[in-house]
Design an enzyme around this catalytic site. Structure first.
Site, PDB file in Angstrom:
ATOM      1  N   GLU A 187     -40.581  -9.127  -9.400  1.00 18.90           N
ATOM      2  CA  GLU A 187     -39.148  -9.381  -9.565  1.00 18.90           C
ATOM      3  C   GLU A 187     -38.419  -8.151 -10.101  1.00 18.90           C
ATOM      4  OE1 GLU A 187     -37.101 -12.060  -8.806  1.00 18.90           O
ATOM      5  OE2 GLU A 187     -38.872 -12.578  -7.625  1.00 18.90           O
ATOM      6  N   CYS A 224     -29.138 -20.440  10.941  1.00 18.94           N
ATOM      7  CA  CYS A 224     -29.170 -20.831   9.527  1.00 18.94           C
ATOM      8  C   CYS A 224     -29.230 -22.346   9.373  1.00 18.94           C
ATOM      9  CB  CYS A 224     -27.933 -20.283   8.812  1.00 18.94           C
ATOM     10  SG  CYS A 224     -27.873 -20.726   7.054  1.00 18.94           S
ATOM     11  N   CYS A 273     -28.940 -14.851   6.117  1.00 15.55           N
ATOM     12  CA  CYS A 273     -27.628 -14.698   5.483  1.00 15.55           C
ATOM     13  C   CYS A 273     -27.471 -13.275   4.954  1.00 15.55           C
ATOM     14  CB  CYS A 273     -27.461 -15.717   4.359  1.00 15.55           C
ATOM     15  SG  CYS A 273     -25.744 -15.952   3.828  1.00 15.55           S
ATOM     16  N   CYS A 301     -25.812 -16.677  11.631  1.00 14.10           N
ATOM     17  CA  CYS A 301     -25.341 -18.019  11.287  1.00 14.10           C
ATOM     18  C   CYS A 301     -25.902 -19.102  12.213  1.00 14.10           C
ATOM     19  CB  CYS A 301     -23.814 -18.052  11.309  1.00 14.10           C
ATOM     20  SG  CYS A 301     -23.046 -17.019  10.035  1.00 14.10           S
ATOM     21  N   CYS A 316     -21.392 -24.796   6.134  1.00 11.35           N
ATOM     22  CA  CYS A 316     -21.055 -23.533   5.476  1.00 11.35           C
ATOM     23  C   CYS A 316     -19.570 -23.219   5.692  1.00 11.35           C
ATOM     24  CB  CYS A 316     -21.927 -22.406   6.008  1.00 11.35           C
ATOM     25  SG  CYS A 316     -21.535 -20.790   5.300  1.00 11.35           S
TER      26      CYS A 316
END
Length: 356
Positions: free
Chosen positions: A45, A210, A200, A207, A216
């Protein structure tokens, strides 16, 4: 169904759609997903902050080979940690990682805390990173809000404004908390990050593929790239520096930089003002046989651009007074020093070695 209730129903279903998409299309073979201990997730991370996955993978694998656990990292010299970090940039991440490892060794028995407040108290670990560590390694229920998740939520809900603004950030955290499922937190957290990193994307989002496209608001607007809002651009100032490259007897002189600031704790060439020959006389007690200016080198940081003027200084011998310095040292020209090096310094060292 009232419009507000319909919106609530669509939003609350986001987690299930992300999970279904993740199980079919998400990334499952990343090195830190194999044996996802808190330590391995933490290191990944930190490395992934402002850095792409493909860049991080080889660094992560080398890092894990050398530092397989927190104690190994804490016990290592910071120079070695910075050396393995060289090229990843944002070196404060590596310094904080090493500092936090020492605290984990000394105050937490060598194990990352399972409590989010204790985790956030460690150097370099903010709310989102702490939540990701606990969700991905322990399955705990915590929201995250890295750059990818911000983008997904800002577009799905058409949250206006730059996410760096306090009010916008607060709204996105509320949404991140609201969408959290009660179970499958590992998969959901990874799925949200993957969705933002792949479909995204910042520019030209996919899109049509997605799983959230039906509800959205950004897609419905026809201009999904309007979200999230962008920070007002400022022209990057140009700064100048002269890097002196003293060479003698097949060795090159490097200087350790202060622990904070640009390239903090890394080794590099002395940065001088005025005449390089005068610097050699004052600092090293020797006059160069000759000095040769090289072509300017440019290096771009997030907030400014640096114009580097390298100057090769050939010395007749290695000055004795360097041995008495904690921040000056000679390194063989034909070997890559095993210390932290900024990218332009590493490049110049390679050029010096080839011109020897």
């Amino acid at each position: 169904m009232a419009a507000g209730a319909a919106k609530k129903a669509a939003g609350s279903d986001l987690a299930r759609r992300v999970l279904d998409w993740h199980y079919r299309h998400g990334r499952h073979d990343l090195p830190w997903q194999q044996n996802p201990t808190p330590y391995r997730v933490w290191v990944s991370e930190i490395m992934l902050q402002q850095t792409q996955v493909t860049t991080v993978i080889p660094y992560f694998e080398r890092f894990m080979k050398r530092f397989p656990d927190v104690v190994a990292l804490a016990d290592a010299p910071v120079d070695e940690v910075l050396h393995l970090w060289s090229g990843l940039g944002y070196y404060a991440r590596a310094r904080n990682l090493h500092k936090a490892a020492g605290a984990i060794r000394d105050e937490h028995g060598g194990e990352l805390p399972a409590d989010i407040d204790a985790l956030e108290a460690l150097p370099g670990i903010g709310r989102s990173t702490a939540g990701a560590i606990l969700a991905l390694s322990r399955g705990q229920r915590h929201p995250i809000l890295d750059g990818n998740v911000k983008r997904v939520l800002a577009r799905f809900h058409a949250v206006d404004g730059w996410p760096g603004r306090t009010a916008v950030s607060r709204r996105l955290w509320q949404l991140a908390e609201w969408h959290l499922p009660d179970e499958e937190l590992r998969a959901y957290t990874q799925g949200m990050m993957d969705l933002g990193a792949t479909l995204c994307a910042r520019s030209r989002p996919s899109c049509e593929a997605c799983p959230l496209n039906a509800d959205c608001l950004a897609r419905a607007s026809g201009e999904p790239e309007r979200w999230p809002g962008k920070k007002a651009k400022k022209e990057k100032p140009l700064r100048h520096t002269t890097m002196l490259m003293p060479v003698a007897e097949g060795q090159v002189l490097l200087q350790r930089r202060p622990p904070t600031g640009i390239w903090g704790g890394l080794w590099g060439f002395p940065e001088v003002q005025g005449d390089p020959t005068d610097w050699c006389r004052r600092q090293l007690g020797v006059k160069p046989s000759y000095t040769t200016p090289w072509s300017e080198l440019r290096h771009v940081f997030s907030h400014f651009e640096l114009a580097i003027r390298p100057v090769h200084a050939q010395l007749p011998t290695c000055p004795d007074r360097v041995a008495d310095s904690d921040n000056l040292a000679w390194f063989p020209l034909d070997e890559v020093p095993t210390v932290g090096l900024a990218a332009p310094v590493k490049r110049l060292l390679g050029m010096l070695g080839r011109s020897k």
